[in-house]
Design a protein around this motif. Sequence first.
Motif, PDB file in Angstrom:
ATOM      1  N   UNK A  53       0.883  -1.084   0.057  1.00  0.00           N
ATOM      2  CA  UNK A  53       0.296   0.082   0.020  1.00  0.00           C
ATOM      3  C   UNK A  53       0.820   1.292   0.095  1.00  0.00           C
ATOM      4  N   UNK A  54       2.220   1.211   0.058  1.00  0.00           N
ATOM      5  CA  UNK A  54       3.046   2.424   0.031  1.00  0.00           C
ATOM      6  C   UNK A  54       3.261   2.871  -1.279  1.00  0.00           C
ATOM      7  N   UNK A  55       3.258   4.126  -1.290  1.00  0.00           N
ATOM      8  CA  UNK A  55       3.404   4.789  -2.858  1.00  0.00           C
ATOM      9  C   UNK A  55       4.875   4.417  -3.293  1.00  0.00           C
ATOM     10  N   UNK A  56       5.586   3.866  -2.662  1.00  0.00           N
ATOM     11  CA  UNK A  56       7.174   3.560  -3.145  1.00  0.00           C
ATOM     12  C   UNK A  56       6.865   2.591  -4.382  1.00  0.00           C
ATOM     13  N   UNK A  57       5.759   1.600  -4.146  1.00  0.00           N
ATOM     14  CA  UNK A  57       5.538   0.482  -5.163  1.00  0.00           C
ATOM     15  C   UNK A  57       5.144   1.360  -6.573  1.00  0.00           C
ATOM     16  N   UNK A  58       4.360   2.336  -6.327  1.00  0.00           N
ATOM     17  CA  UNK A  58       3.969   3.395  -7.528  1.00  0.00           C
ATOM     18  C   UNK A  58       5.428   3.888  -8.258  1.00  0.00           C
ATOM     19  N   UNK A  59       6.198   4.005  -7.340  1.00  0.00           N
ATOM     20  CA  UNK A  59       7.498   4.818  -7.887  1.00  0.00           C
ATOM     21  C   UNK A  59       8.351   3.613  -8.711  1.00  0.00           C
ATOM     22  N   UNK A  60       8.268   2.212  -8.175  1.00  0.00           N
ATOM     23  CA  UNK A  60       9.119   1.145  -8.684  1.00  0.00           C
ATOM     24  C   UNK A  60       8.277   0.938 -10.216  1.00  0.00           C
ATOM     25  N   UNK A  61       7.024   0.535  -9.941  1.00  0.00           N
ATOM     26  CA  UNK A  61       6.268   0.504 -11.255  1.00  0.00           C
ATOM     27  C   UNK A  61       6.504   1.489 -12.440  1.00  0.00           C
ATOM     28  N   UNK A  62       6.555   2.749 -12.015  1.00  0.00           N
ATOM     29  CA  UNK A  62       6.738   3.995 -13.156  1.00  0.00           C
ATOM     30  C   UNK A  62       8.242   3.686 -13.718  1.00  0.00           C
ATOM     31  N   UNK A  63       9.193   3.410 -12.674  1.00  0.00           N
ATOM     32  CA  UNK A  63      10.432   3.023 -13.155  1.00  0.00           C
ATOM     33  C   UNK A  63      10.848   2.031 -14.255  1.00  0.00           C
ATOM     34  N   UNK A  64      10.046   0.849 -13.818  1.00  0.00           N
ATOM     35  CA  UNK A  64      10.153  -0.475 -14.766  1.00  0.00           C
ATOM     36  C   UNK A  64       9.517  -0.281 -16.131  1.00  0.00           C
ATOM     37  N   UNK A  65       8.476   0.712 -15.914  1.00  0.00           N
ATOM     38  CA  UNK A  65       7.930   1.102 -17.476  1.00  0.00           C
ATOM     39  C   UNK A  65       9.061   1.839 -18.204  1.00  0.00           C
ATOM     40  N   UNK A  66       9.360   2.903 -17.746  1.00  0.00           N
ATOM     41  CA  UNK A  66      10.267   3.778 -18.369  1.00  0.00           C
ATOM     42  C   UNK A  66      11.468   3.034 -18.695  1.00  0.00           C
ATOM     43  N   UNK A  67      12.057   2.211 -17.848  1.00  0.00           N
ATOM     44  CA  UNK A  67      13.158   1.221 -18.471  1.00  0.00           C
ATOM     45  C   UNK A  67      12.855   0.310 -19.666  1.00  0.00           C
ATOM     46  N   UNK A  68      11.588   0.070 -19.869  1.00  0.00           N
ATOM     47  CA  UNK A  68      11.313  -0.672 -21.172  1.00  0.00           C
ATOM     48  C   UNK A  68      10.982   0.250 -22.339  1.00  0.00           C
ATOM     49  N   UNK A  69      10.237   1.287 -21.922  1.00  0.00           N
ATOM     50  CA  UNK A  69       9.904   2.379 -22.957  1.00  0.00           C
ATOM     51  C   UNK A  69      10.896   3.221 -23.483  1.00  0.00           C
ATOM     52  N   UNK A  70      11.888   3.709 -22.486  1.00  0.00           N
ATOM     53  CA  UNK A  70      13.130   4.507 -22.944  1.00  0.00           C
ATOM     54  C   UNK A  70      14.461   3.987 -22.490  1.00  0.00           C
ATOM     55  N   UNK A  71      14.311   2.664 -22.816  1.00  0.00           N
ATOM     56  CA  UNK A  71      15.617   2.001 -22.221  1.00  0.00           C
ATOM     57  C   UNK A  71      17.058   2.673 -22.762  1.00  0.00           C
ATOM     58  N   UNK A  72      16.994   3.178 -24.170  1.00  0.00           N
ATOM     59  CA  UNK A  72      18.177   3.640 -24.654  1.00  0.00           C
ATOM     60  C   UNK A  72      18.202   5.240 -24.463  1.00  0.00           C
ATOM     61  N   UNK A  73      17.244   5.653 -23.804  1.00  0.00           N
ATOM     62  CA  UNK A  73      17.449   7.126 -23.615  1.00  0.00           C
ATOM     63  C   UNK A  73      17.955   7.652 -22.383  1.00  0.00           C
ATOM     64  N   UNK A  74      18.167   6.779 -21.585  1.00  0.00           N
ATOM     65  CA  UNK A  74      18.768   6.975 -19.976  1.00  0.00           C
ATOM     66  C   UNK A  74      19.182   5.775 -19.433  1.00  0.00           C
ATOM     67  N   UNK A  75      20.165   5.861 -18.389  1.00  0.00           N
ATOM     68  CA  UNK A  75      20.454   4.604 -17.761  1.00  0.00           C
ATOM     69  C   UNK A  75      20.468   4.795 -16.182  1.00  0.00           C
ATOM     70  N   UNK A  76      19.478   3.724 -15.741  1.00  0.00           N
ATOM     71  CA  UNK A  76      19.021   3.840 -14.232  1.00  0.00           C
ATOM     72  C   UNK A  76      20.094   2.732 -13.417  1.00  0.00           C
ATOM     73  N   UNK A  77      20.769   3.629 -12.311  1.00  0.00           N
ATOM     74  CA  UNK A  77      21.600   3.024 -11.526  1.00  0.00           C
ATOM     75  C   UNK A  77      20.982   3.060 -10.178  1.00  0.00           C
TER      76      UNK A  77
END
Length: 310
Positions: A161-185
């Motif tokens: 129920x924590x909003x942190x899960x929403x952040x993780x889901x958003x990051x995962x989606x961006x890693x797929x949709x924009x994987x060559x546009x930025x690097x996540x560490x």
Amino acid sequence: MRKRGQINIVLKKQRSGAEERQSTPVPLTDEAHAPFRQVEKALSALVGLDEMKTFMKEVYAWLYLNKKRQESGLITGKQTLHMVFKGNPGTGKTTVARIAADMLREMGVLEKGHLIEAERADLVGEYIGHTAQKTRDLIKKSLGGILFIDEAYSLARGGEKDFGKEAIDTLVKAMEDQQHEFVLILAGYPNEMDRFLSLNPGLPSRFPLKVSFPDYTVKELSTIAVNMLENWQYRLHDLAEDQLERILYAEKGRDEAHFSNGRFIRNLLERAIRHQAVRLLESGDYGKEALQIIRADDLIKSYEKHPFSS
């Protein structure tokens, strides 16, 4: 006519010679390798981090050879560069992330090569939908560079129920949709990062590059201290060098699991310099030599009054 055994001997020698030729290091002096030479120079200034230095060379070689394969019309592997840095505070994770950003920019992999540093508060909002927007905004700022999230495991601390899960889901989606546009560490304590990645079955596969940053040894920490003071135009008295080692052994033994490595060194030396300033003010000794020397007493006062570990 050679006997069969003789032929085998000749063939073995030929193979051995080929292997020897292949294993001979080739200097990376070509102008095309300028990005890697810059990385080597930056990394050589860092104490320790042998595993990371090898890792960076592997990443460079992989990217460079993929370019060569592409030029030759060969199939190239999918280059996913999202990374996990596991290590205690003060082990060089942020510094190496900056170096990686510079290398990827120079190689044309990232357009800008800037580094955006973030933590939980920068991603997690206060109400439904707020977190996703904050995270998307942060990703947008990171496009063309690296988004570095320290203590990333804190995003999963509150449960479903924590909003942190929403952040993780958003990051995962961006890693797929924009994987060559930025690097996540993602970075953080080793055990906590392992637990964090295990909570989401889809996360580990999205981070093919994982590397550990071990704690510095006492000898390495002493070298870091000497280098740091030299940059500030100070130096340790001989007795202070011995005292520093005693302090480091004591602090690492006190709570090694959460020892803050380079951060501890910086805090200790900054306080020691302030104690030195008071000592010189009271003695009235403002000679050039005195202004540069950190004595054992300066370190003792700095550590005994403030036995910090973070």
